[in-house]
Scaffold this motif. Structure first.
Motif, PDB file in Angstrom:
ATOM      1  N   ALA A  43      37.479  43.050  38.694  1.00 24.60           N
ATOM      2  CA  ALA A  43      36.628  43.525  39.785  1.00 24.60           C
ATOM      3  C   ALA A  43      37.090  42.966  41.124  1.00 24.60           C
ATOM      4  O   ALA A  43      37.249  43.699  42.107  1.00 24.60           O
ATOM      5  CB  ALA A  43      35.178  43.141  39.515  1.00 24.60           C
ATOM      6  N   ILE A  44      37.328  41.657  41.176  1.00 31.25           N
ATOM      7  CA  ILE A  44      37.693  41.020  42.444  1.00 31.25           C
ATOM      8  C   ILE A  44      39.115  41.378  42.847  1.00 31.25           C
ATOM      9  O   ILE A  44      39.387  41.704  44.018  1.00 31.25           O
ATOM     10  CB  ILE A  44      37.495  39.499  42.347  1.00 31.25           C
ATOM     11  CG1 ILE A  44      35.998  39.185  42.217  1.00 31.25           C
ATOM     12  CG2 ILE A  44      38.084  38.798  43.571  1.00 31.25           C
ATOM     13  CD1 ILE A  44      35.662  37.720  42.088  1.00 31.25           C
ATOM     14  N   GLU A  45      40.044  41.342  41.893  1.00 27.15           N
ATOM     15  CA  GLU A  45      41.428  41.679  42.224  1.00 27.15           C
ATOM     16  C   GLU A  45      41.561  43.160  42.572  1.00 27.15           C
ATOM     17  O   GLU A  45      42.392  43.530  43.406  1.00 27.15           O
ATOM     18  CB  GLU A  45      42.351  41.317  41.061  1.00 27.15           C
ATOM     19  CG  GLU A  45      42.381  39.828  40.729  1.00 27.15           C
ATOM     20  CD  GLU A  45      42.753  38.951  41.908  1.00 27.15           C
ATOM     21  OE1 GLU A  45      43.634  39.337  42.696  1.00 27.15           O
ATOM     22  OE2 GLU A  45      42.136  37.876  42.063  1.00 27.15           O
ATOM     23  N   GLY A  46      40.731  44.001  41.959  1.00 29.43           N
ATOM     24  CA  GLY A  46      40.744  45.415  42.312  1.00 29.43           C
ATOM     25  C   GLY A  46      40.319  45.640  43.749  1.00 29.43           C
ATOM     26  O   GLY A  46      40.859  46.502  44.452  1.00 29.43           O
ATOM     27  N   LEU A  47      39.360  44.854  44.206  1.00 28.87           N
ATOM     28  CA  LEU A  47      38.918  44.931  45.595  1.00 28.87           C
ATOM     29  C   LEU A  47      40.053  44.523  46.526  1.00 28.87           C
ATOM     30  O   LEU A  47      40.345  45.195  47.519  1.00 28.87           O
ATOM     31  CB  LEU A  47      37.712  44.016  45.789  1.00 28.87           C
ATOM     32  CG  LEU A  47      36.944  44.119  47.097  1.00 28.87           C
ATOM     33  CD1 LEU A  47      36.255  45.464  47.201  1.00 28.87           C
ATOM     34  CD2 LEU A  47      35.922  42.993  47.187  1.00 28.87           C
ATOM     35  N   ALA A  48      40.725  43.414  46.193  1.00 31.97           N
ATOM     36  CA  ALA A  48      41.832  42.931  47.024  1.00 31.97           C
ATOM     37  C   ALA A  48      42.986  43.917  47.046  1.00 31.97           C
ATOM     38  O   ALA A  48      43.714  44.014  48.043  1.00 31.97           O
ATOM     39  CB  ALA A  48      42.305  41.571  46.514  1.00 31.97           C
ATOM     40  N   ALA A  49      43.177  44.653  45.950  1.00 32.23           N
ATOM     41  CA  ALA A  49      44.332  45.537  45.823  1.00 32.23           C
ATOM     42  C   ALA A  49      44.136  46.903  46.475  1.00 32.23           C
ATOM     43  O   ALA A  49      45.079  47.697  46.546  1.00 32.23           O
ATOM     44  CB  ALA A  49      44.675  45.724  44.347  1.00 32.23           C
TER      45      ALA A  49
END
Length: 256
Positions: free
Chosen positions: A88-94
């Motif tokens: 969830a968090i890395e998807g936001l950053a990506a």
């Protein structure tokens, strides 16, 4: 799609992801639903992330404990549980588009780690920030210890992470965790959407290339080379034309 813990709305080219867990916390549904909602952001030029009440009071421990407890002592099983949170968090950053965190009230633990994954952070005067995991016998493991030193410096990140003590909005601005403090929630959300609307008018490839270069974590020389390669692939003749006709400073301005 409709979700239990988040809401996604769209106004023109600006999308808004509202963290809407009833407790203001992140439970299992949040980690499942954020990636699904992010997949719907495609086509938007900017994303604003906000809370329905407080930005986030962190992890919903009561709801998450049944998933984590059986995995304690088993690194592989534990990693499987936490990987869903990372997604969830890395998807936001990506995301290839700029992401603005509009933070009102508490931004605690996992909430701060999620905010750190955004590109820009604004807050209201009532915002409070903390990374209290050490007080619970936990090492923060959702990206905060990796991102915060780049945002506010290693010493200040260590202060947040090792003491677990909160900081207020003025301190967050002074440290560089947020770039603007607005008087209240209404002013915060108005400013966040005005900023998003401005970003949406800028060339998307240039924004994406700038975001990726800021994030890449490469050495100075490697980062410069990556920026050059990005422009070689994506810069357009129109961009060069815009640069050529941009306003030059006046004589008085050039001497300031």
């Amino acid at each position: 799609m409709s979700y239990d813990s988040v809401r996604l709305s769209r106004e023109g080219e600006v999308a808004t992801l509202t963290l809407a867990h009833p407790k203001g916390a992140f439970g299992p549904a949040t980690w499942r639903e954020v990636p699904l909602a992010l997949a719907e952001v495609e086509g938007a030029r900017v994303l604003v992330v906000r809370g329905e009440r407080a930005f986030s009071v962190g992890l919903d421990v009561a709801a998450t404990a049944p998933l984590i407890a059986p995995a304690l002592g088993d690194p592989e099983r534990f990693k499987t549980v936490v990987d869903e949170m990372h997604a969830a968090i890395e998807g936001l950053a990506a995301l290839p588009v700029p992401v603005i965190a509009a933070i009102d009230g508490w931004c605690i633990g996992a909430g701060l780690e999620l905010a750190a994954a955004c590109d820009l952070r604004l807050c209201s005067a009532s915002a409070r920030f903390s990374l209290p995991e050490v007080k619970l016998g936990i090492t923060a493991d959702l990206g905060g210890l990796q991102r915060l030193p780049h945002l506010i410096g290693r010493g200040r990140a260590a202060h947040l992470a090792l003491t677990g003590e909160p900081i207020d909005a003025a301190t967050a601005e002074r440290w560089g965790l947020v770039t603007e403090v607005l008087p209240d929630a209404d002013a915060l959300y108005a400013r966040a959407h005005a900023l998003a609307a401005h970003l949406a008018t800028l060339p998307p490839r240039a924004l994406e290339g700038t975001k990726r270069t800021l994030q890449d974590g490469l050495s100075h020389a490697e980062s410069l080379a990556a920026a050059v390669q990005w422009n070689a692939r994506h810069m357009t003749a129109e961009a060069l034309k815009l640069s050529a006709v941009s306003r030059q400073p006046s004589a008085s301005e050039s001497h300031r």
